[in-house]
Design a protein around this motif. Structure first.
Motif, short mmCIF file in Angstrom:
data_model
loop_
_atom_site.label_atom_id
_atom_site.label_comp_id
_atom_site.label_asym_id
_atom_site.label_seq_id
_atom_site.Cartn_x
_atom_site.Cartn_y
_atom_site.Cartn_z
N ARG A 150 0.86 -1.18 0.00
CA ARG A 150 0.00 0.00 0.00
C ARG A 150 0.89 1.23 0.00
N LEU A 151 0.37 2.31 -0.55
CA LEU A 151 1.12 3.55 -0.70
C LEU A 151 0.61 4.60 0.27
N LEU A 152 1.53 5.31 0.90
CA LEU A 152 1.17 6.39 1.80
C LEU A 152 0.84 7.64 1.00
N VAL A 153 -0.35 8.19 1.23
CA VAL A 153 -0.77 9.43 0.59
C VAL A 153 -1.37 10.35 1.65
N TRP A 201 -5.17 14.24 -3.79
CA TRP A 201 -4.28 13.38 -3.01
C TRP A 201 -2.86 13.52 -3.50
N GLN A 202 -1.92 13.47 -2.54
CA GLN A 202 -0.51 13.65 -2.85
C GLN A 202 0.33 12.62 -2.10
N TRP A 237 -3.42 5.10 3.75
CA TRP A 237 -2.82 4.14 2.83
C TRP A 237 -3.83 3.75 1.75
N ILE A 238 -3.35 3.63 0.51
CA ILE A 238 -4.20 3.17 -0.59
C ILE A 238 -3.42 2.15 -1.41
N SER A 239 -4.15 1.38 -2.20
CA SER A 239 -3.49 0.41 -3.07
C SER A 239 -2.74 1.14 -4.19
N LEU A 240 -1.76 0.47 -4.77
CA LEU A 240 -1.01 1.08 -5.87
C LEU A 240 -1.91 1.33 -7.07
#
Length: 142
Positions: free
Chosen positions: A17-20, A31-32, A120-123
């Motif tokens: 998961r990616l931190l945004v 979102w960034q 956190w979100i999926s790639l």
């Protein structure tokens, strides 16, 4: 052409998961990912580590440089801004909160602290929903 600014952007991942972040006080801001401006004479890797800590409150482990991308955008007055972006990746351990608030105390150009809400979100979601061209180097995450 010389860029108007050198920037660093950090893709922080944990469990695929990616931190945004978003800005609760400014709901129209897209979102960034964490990042910011490289200071005069500063090494880009040092700037990435500094900016990640300033924006998230976390101390990153080793950063891997992924690539560089030139990003141009138009201003409301008709002008154009050119940023040279250096992208980095850092893997974080699994002991991260699912969401948290943090204030950027030293925003570029000065001014009042900015409240960020991290999550956190999926790639795949990141590829679709990150704003401001920030998904450009996502495919380079190993």
């Amino acid at each position: 052409m010389k860029p108007d600014a050198l920037k660093v952007l950090i893709y922080a991942t944990c469990r695929d998961r990616l931190l945004v972040f978003d800005e609760p006080d400014f709901p129209d801001v897209q979102w960034q990912v964490p990042g910011g401006t490289v200071e005069h004479g500063e090494d880009v890797a040092e700037a990435a580590s500094r900016e990640f800590h300033e924006e998230t409150g976390l101390t990153p482990g080793p950063l891997t440089q992924l690539g560089t991308h030139d990003y141009r955008f138009s201003l409301k007055n008709g002008g154009t801004v050119f940023h040279r972006r250096h992208y980095f990746h850092v893997g974080l351990d699994s002991n991260q909160p699912s969401t948290w608030l943090h204030r950027e105390l030293t925003p570029f150009g000065g001014g009042a602290p900015i409240l960020f809400r991290f999550f956190w979100i999926s790639l795949s979601e990141a590829r679709a929903k990150l704003g401001y061209g920030m998904a450009e180097c996502l495919p380079l995450i190993g």
